[in-house]
Design an enzyme around this catalytic site. Structure first.
Site, mmCIF file in Angstrom:
data_model
loop_
_atom_site.group_PDB
_atom_site.id
_atom_site.type_symbol
_atom_site.label_atom_id
_atom_site.label_comp_id
_atom_site.label_asym_id
_atom_site.label_seq_id
_atom_site.Cartn_x
_atom_site.Cartn_y
_atom_site.Cartn_z
ATOM 1 N N GLU A 1 34.480 -35.623 -13.423
ATOM 2 C CA GLU A 1 35.362 -35.853 -14.571
ATOM 3 C C GLU A 1 36.635 -36.619 -14.190
ATOM 4 O O GLU A 1 37.604 -36.629 -14.959
ATOM 5 C CB GLU A 1 35.652 -34.527 -15.269
ATOM 6 N N HIS B 1 37.627 -25.359 -19.502
ATOM 7 C CA HIS B 1 36.761 -25.002 -20.631
ATOM 8 C C HIS B 1 37.162 -23.600 -21.110
ATOM 9 O O HIS B 1 36.307 -22.768 -21.372
ATOM 10 C CB HIS B 1 35.289 -24.974 -20.201
ATOM 11 N N TYR C 1 57.502 -22.920 -28.605
ATOM 12 C CA TYR C 1 57.049 -23.204 -27.255
ATOM 13 C C TYR C 1 55.929 -24.238 -27.228
ATOM 14 O O TYR C 1 55.912 -25.115 -26.376
ATOM 15 C CB TYR C 1 56.620 -21.900 -26.560
ATOM 16 N N HIS D 1 34.135 -29.383 -26.057
ATOM 17 C CA HIS D 1 34.138 -29.408 -24.587
ATOM 18 C C HIS D 1 35.236 -28.522 -23.992
ATOM 19 O O HIS D 1 34.940 -27.581 -23.253
ATOM 20 C CB HIS D 1 34.272 -30.878 -24.154
ATOM 21 N N HIS E 1 42.157 -29.704 -16.414
ATOM 22 C CA HIS E 1 41.087 -29.688 -17.419
ATOM 23 C C HIS E 1 40.339 -28.365 -17.312
ATOM 24 O O HIS E 1 39.898 -27.995 -16.228
ATOM 25 C CB HIS E 1 40.129 -30.858 -17.187
HETATM 26 ZN ZN LIG Z 1 34.633 -30.365 -18.566
#
Ligand SMILES: [Zn+2]
Length: 206
Positions: free
Chosen positions: A75, A96, A121, A161, A94
């Site tokens: 990624e 999930h 915030y 995703h 990143h």
């Molecule tokens: Zn991912």
């Protein structure tokens, strides 16, 4: 400013912390940090963030070529999209994580402002959260979609995703990822409740 050795330790410490709090599972999610000389440290492909080895992190040139360490996460196009588009970006996270991923699957979210401003915030740390159209994880196309939004947005939900954020420090990116997951949690749990949103003036003031 951190040395490379300190940054390697910091990435592994955060990976373990995110894993132990259930914000990532199995070999999902990836982290990167841009060093002072422009090289990028990234988590390797197919590893669990809970068990990273500082010596085996992937070190990549500013152009994305592997300099040392294990092969990087597939990624990386998304990470480099942020580094290319935001000269001050020093870290990308990143994940999930559950609520961000659930919200990324929402059929009616506002694609330029996915998190309604209900707390100061989230406004301060995330700004307006974009939704990136679905493309295959790891694809160049997904990197392009992120790049197209990275000039304006530092925090995004990748449709169906997960989440991706950048920060002006690696720690800042990690904090932003936590904030986005918590904000997504409030948004999902609060659906259907008569919520009071921050006023436009309050958002402007932040
Ligand atoms: Zn991912």
């Amino acid at each position: 400013m951190s040395s490379e050795a300190d940054m390697r330790e910091e990435i592994c410490r955060w990976g373990r912390s995110l894993f132990e709090r259930g914000l990532t599972t199995g070999p999902t999610g990836n982290l990167s940090a841009r060093l002072e000389d422009g090289a990028v440290l990234a988590t390797p492909t197919n590893v669990c963030l809970g068990f990273l080895d500082p010596a085996r992190l992937s070190k990549l040139s500013a152009g994305g070529a592997l300099i040392s360490g294990d092969p990087p996460t597939r990624e990386t196009p998304m990470h480099f999209a942020f580094y290319r588009m935001r000269s001050h970006a020093r870290g990308v996270v990143h994940l999930h994580s559950t609520y961000a991923t659930l919200l990324s699957c929402s059929a009616d979210a506002d694609e330029s402002n996915a998190i309604a401003p209900i707390t100061p915030y989230s406004v301060m740390r995330l700004g307006r959260v974009a939704i990136v159209p679905y493309a295959r994880p790891g694809s160049a196309e997904l990197g392009t979609f992120v790049a197209e939004r990275a000039g304006v947005h530092s925090a995004m939900l990748l449709a169906n995703h997960g989440l991706i954020v950048c920060g002006n420090s690696f720690e800042g990116a990690a904090f932003a990822a936590e904030e986005l997951e918590e904000s997504a949690k409030l948004a999902v749990i609060g659906r259907g409740l008569p919520l009071r949103h921050l006023s436009a003036e309050a958002v402007e003031e932040l």
